[in-house]
Scaffold this motif. Structure first.
Motif, PDB file in Angstrom:
ATOM      1  N   GLN A   1     -15.436  16.766  18.444  1.00 12.52           N
ATOM      2  CA  GLN A   1     -14.454  16.035  19.386  1.00 12.52           C
ATOM      3  C   GLN A   1     -13.616  15.013  18.464  1.00 12.52           C
ATOM      4  OE1 GLN A   1     -15.177  15.532  22.576  1.00 12.52           O
ATOM      5  NE2 GLN A   1     -16.574  17.322  22.305  1.00 12.52           N
ATOM      6  N   VAL A   2     -13.811  14.920  17.122  1.00 14.10           N
ATOM      7  CA  VAL A   2     -12.934  14.192  16.324  1.00 14.10           C
ATOM      8  C   VAL A   2     -12.034  15.155  15.426  1.00 14.10           C
ATOM      9  CG1 VAL A   2     -13.082  12.480  14.510  1.00 14.10           C
ATOM     10  CG2 VAL A   2     -14.689  12.372  16.062  1.00 14.10           C
ATOM     11  N   THR A   3     -10.835  15.318  16.048  1.00 11.56           N
ATOM     12  CA  THR A   3      -9.849  16.217  15.615  1.00 11.56           C
ATOM     13  C   THR A   3      -8.574  15.727  14.702  1.00 11.56           C
ATOM     14  OG1 THR A   3      -9.147  16.531  17.431  1.00 11.56           O
ATOM     15  CG2 THR A   3     -10.756  18.008  17.317  1.00 11.56           C
ATOM     16  N   THR A   4      -8.499  14.474  14.678  1.00 11.60           N
ATOM     17  CA  THR A   4      -7.330  13.744  13.848  1.00 11.60           C
ATOM     18  C   THR A   4      -7.828  12.802  12.902  1.00 11.60           C
ATOM     19  OG1 THR A   4      -6.982  12.026  15.449  1.00 11.60           O
ATOM     20  CG2 THR A   4      -5.728  14.040  16.091  1.00 11.60           C
ATOM     21  N   LEU A   5      -7.168  12.397  11.756  1.00 14.81           N
ATOM     22  CA  LEU A   5      -7.582  11.405  10.995  1.00 14.81           C
ATOM     23  C   LEU A   5      -7.625  10.136  11.659  1.00 14.81           C
ATOM     24  CD1 LEU A   5      -8.388  11.362   7.927  1.00 14.81           C
ATOM     25  CD2 LEU A   5      -6.050  10.660   7.537  1.00 14.81           C
ATOM     26  N   ALA A   6      -6.888   9.811  12.696  1.00 16.05           N
ATOM     27  CA  ALA A   6      -6.883   8.493  13.199  1.00 16.05           C
ATOM     28  C   ALA A   6      -8.164   8.493  14.063  1.00 16.05           C
ATOM     29  CB  ALA A   6      -5.600   8.379  14.113  1.00 16.05           C
ATOM     30  N   ALA A   7      -8.537   9.419  14.766  1.00 12.01           N
ATOM     31  CA  ALA A   7      -9.719   9.783  15.434  1.00 12.01           C
ATOM     32  C   ALA A   7     -10.888   9.823  14.696  1.00 12.01           C
ATOM     33  CB  ALA A   7      -9.714  11.035  16.328  1.00 12.01           C
ATOM     34  N   PHE A   8     -10.676  10.066  13.474  1.00 11.48           N
ATOM     35  CA  PHE A   8     -11.925   9.854  12.450  1.00 11.48           C
ATOM     36  C   PHE A   8     -12.091   8.296  12.070  1.00 11.48           C
ATOM     37  CE2 PHE A   8     -13.646   9.443   8.409  1.00 11.48           C
ATOM     38  CZ  PHE A   8     -14.938  10.396   8.514  1.00 11.48           C
ATOM     39  N   HIS A   9     -10.991   7.980  11.931  1.00 13.17           N
ATOM     40  CA  HIS A   9     -11.039   6.420  11.433  1.00 13.17           C
ATOM     41  C   HIS A   9     -11.710   5.581  12.540  1.00 13.17           C
ATOM     42  CE1 HIS A   9      -9.566   2.279  10.993  1.00 13.17           C
ATOM     43  NE2 HIS A   9      -9.529   2.490   9.509  1.00 13.17           N
ATOM     44  N   GLU A  10     -11.318   5.890  13.826  1.00 11.59           N
ATOM     45  CA  GLU A  10     -11.819   5.005  15.150  1.00 11.59           C
ATOM     46  C   GLU A  10     -13.315   5.389  15.256  1.00 11.59           C
ATOM     47  OE1 GLU A  10     -11.934   2.833  18.523  1.00 11.59           O
ATOM     48  OE2 GLU A  10     -10.440   2.778  16.675  1.00 11.59           O
ATOM     49  N   TRP A  11     -13.673   6.543  14.804  1.00  3.08           N
ATOM     50  CA  TRP A  11     -15.140   7.052  15.110  1.00  3.08           C
ATOM     51  C   TRP A  11     -15.867   6.422  13.616  1.00  3.08           C
ATOM     52  CZ3 TRP A  11     -17.775   9.773  11.380  1.00  3.08           C
ATOM     53  CH2 TRP A  11     -19.197  10.191  11.643  1.00  3.08           C
ATOM     54  N   PHE A  12     -15.541   6.575  12.596  1.00  2.00           N
ATOM     55  CA  PHE A  12     -15.970   5.918  11.454  1.00  2.00           C
ATOM     56  C   PHE A  12     -16.556   4.381  11.456  1.00  2.00           C
ATOM     57  CE2 PHE A  12     -15.918   4.901   6.872  1.00  2.00           C
ATOM     58  CZ  PHE A  12     -17.098   5.523   6.453  1.00  2.00           C
ATOM     59  N   HIS A  13     -15.477   3.790  11.832  1.00  2.00           N
ATOM     60  CA  HIS A  13     -15.483   2.211  11.841  1.00  2.00           C
ATOM     61  C   HIS A  13     -16.097   1.664  13.082  1.00  2.00           C
ATOM     62  CE1 HIS A  13     -13.887   1.833   8.102  1.00  2.00           C
ATOM     63  NE2 HIS A  13     -12.842   2.608   8.236  1.00  2.00           N
TER      64      HIS A  13
ATOM     65  N   SER B   1     -20.073   0.676  11.113  1.00  3.10           N
ATOM     66  CA  SER B   1     -19.663   0.203  12.674  1.00  3.10           C
ATOM     67  C   SER B   1     -20.354  -1.261  12.584  1.00  3.10           C
ATOM     68  CB  SER B   1     -20.159   1.031  13.772  1.00  3.10           C
ATOM     69  OG  SER B   1     -20.146   0.071  14.792  1.00  3.10           O
ATOM     70  N   VAL B   2     -19.339  -2.207  12.699  1.00  5.19           N
ATOM     71  CA  VAL B   2     -19.882  -3.686  12.951  1.00  5.19           C
ATOM     72  C   VAL B   2     -20.908  -3.923  14.337  1.00  5.19           C
ATOM     73  CG1 VAL B   2     -19.181  -5.975  13.414  1.00  5.19           C
ATOM     74  CG2 VAL B   2     -17.920  -4.604  11.868  1.00  5.19           C
ATOM     75  N   ALA B   3     -20.443  -2.972  15.186  1.00  2.00           N
ATOM     76  CA  ALA B   3     -21.293  -3.041  16.527  1.00  2.00           C
ATOM     77  C   ALA B   3     -22.610  -2.756  16.289  1.00  2.00           C
ATOM     78  CB  ALA B   3     -20.466  -2.165  17.535  1.00  2.00           C
ATOM     79  N   ARG B   4     -22.830  -1.768  15.113  1.00  4.03           N
ATOM     80  CA  ARG B   4     -24.127  -1.341  15.001  1.00  4.03           C
ATOM     81  C   ARG B   4     -24.890  -1.592  13.663  1.00  4.03           C
ATOM     82  NH1 ARG B   4     -24.399   5.233  15.730  1.00  4.03           N
ATOM     83  NH2 ARG B   4     -26.646   4.435  16.116  1.00  4.03           N
ATOM     84  N   GLN B   5     -24.197  -2.712  13.148  1.00  5.57           N
ATOM     85  CA  GLN B   5     -24.728  -3.109  11.933  1.00  5.57           C
ATOM     86  C   GLN B   5     -26.198  -3.736  12.009  1.00  5.57           C
ATOM     87  OE1 GLN B   5     -21.980  -5.652  10.204  1.00  5.57           O
ATOM     88  NE2 GLN B   5     -22.668  -7.461  11.285  1.00  5.57           N
ATOM     89  N   ALA B   6     -26.687  -4.141  13.212  1.00  3.43           N
ATOM     90  CA  ALA B   6     -27.842  -4.802  13.227  1.00  3.43           C
ATOM     91  C   ALA B   6     -29.045  -3.579  13.205  1.00  3.43           C
ATOM     92  CB  ALA B   6     -28.184  -5.380  14.712  1.00  3.43           C
TER      93      ALA B   6
END
Length: 301
Positions: free
Chosen positions: A256-268, A275-280
């Motif tokens: 699903q993640v096939t560009t570096l920009a998409a990887f950055h989005e997925w990674f963070h 991910s800040v949304a998942r840090q808890a």
């Protein structure tokens, strides 16, 4: 450790076969020139993520791994013991990397900040002792010049090791030839991660159709596998099972993640460790959000 390191050094000639199991068995491992990477040669681990018609990466396959030219030797993190010491399998990676460094002076990059599976180890000063710092300290004690040692301490898993190797070091320094050192149990997933990330990076740079392995803009990755000898059999069996499942998860993500920009989005935004949304989930784990490692696998982190 020294005895194991000697055995590992003697096995360098065999490491190519274990490190690159998905290459066509008919291809001579004595080949000394990087060859054009194609999706049809892509590991089955990432085959579903391949981009048809693109030659995004070059993998160097050599029998004499110690002679492979490289800009940096990357040692992947492998955990710490509660007192801040390094486990046997990490010391073995360091022994091998140090031997490689002594041959040609190639700098070494130590990776790893910690792991989400265990509390951080603290220094006497009260600061966090990162895995890469502990690894670097071992290399300095061996006699390495500290100016030849680099580290990244932002990663908390192997995907982070690869991402910060790329973004914090390889890209800004222009390092194109990398030797990646890790344990046998860790190598299949590590290799899949590095090939995925550096493939995306080369695409982002506009060189996805490069077929010249000697071009300045092509990435060349060499893998050095360190044996699992000496690790408890039940521990390594549990870790192998864990690695196999993680590899399947990686396949699904890479598809699903096939560009570096998409990887950055997925990674963070989606990766639990970053991910800040998942840090808890890391700070206050519950039975629903914990990683679910059994005690045996946990000993290998």
């Amino acid at each position: 450790t020294r005895c194991c390191a000697v055995r590992d050094k003697a096995r360098f000639a065999a490491a190519d076969r274990t490190a690159v199991p998905f290459l066509d068995a008919r291809r001579s491992i004595q080949q000394r020139h990087a060859f054009g990477w194609r999706p049809d040669m892509l590991s089955a681990r990432l085959k579903r993520a391949a981009l048809p018609g693109r030659n995004a990466l070059h993998i160097r396959s050599q029998k004499d791994t110690t002679a492979a030219p490289s800009d940096v030797i990357v040692i992947l993190a492998g955990g710490m013991l509660p007192a801040g010491d390094l486990p046997e399998w990490v010391l073995r990676r360091l022994d091998v990397a140090y031997d490689l460094h002594r041959q040609n002076g190639t700098p070494v990059l130590c990776t790893g900040g910690g792991t989400p599976h265990k509390p951080p180890v603290m220094c006497p000063s009260g600061q966090v002792l990162h895995e890469s710092t502990a690894m670097a300290e071992v290399l300095v004690k061996k006699g390495m010049d500290p100016t030849n040692i680099y580290k990244e301490w932002g990663s908390y898993d192997t995907i982070g090791n690869g991402y910060y190797t790329l973004t914090s070091h390889a890209s800004p320094r222009g390092w194109r030839n990398l030797q990646v050192v890790t344990s046998d149990f860790h190598m299949p997933r590590s290799r899949a991660i590095f090939e995925w990330l550096f493939m995306l990076a080369q695409q982002a740079e506009g060189h996805e159709n490069c077929v010249d392995a000697n071009a300045r803009h092509s990435y060349n990755l060499t893998y050095v596998t360190v044996t699992d000898e000496g690790i408890d059999a039940e521990v390594i069996a549990s870790r192998h099972s864990r690695e196999a499942q993680s590899l399947k998860n990686l396949q699904a993500t890479a598809a699903q993640v096939t560009t570096l920009a998409a990887f950055h989005e997925w990674f963070h935004n989606e990766h639990r460790c970053y991910s800040v949304a998942r840090q808890a989930e890391i700070m206050y784990p519950t039975t629903d959000t914990a990683y679910g490692l059994d005690d045996k696998a946990l000993k290998s982190y």
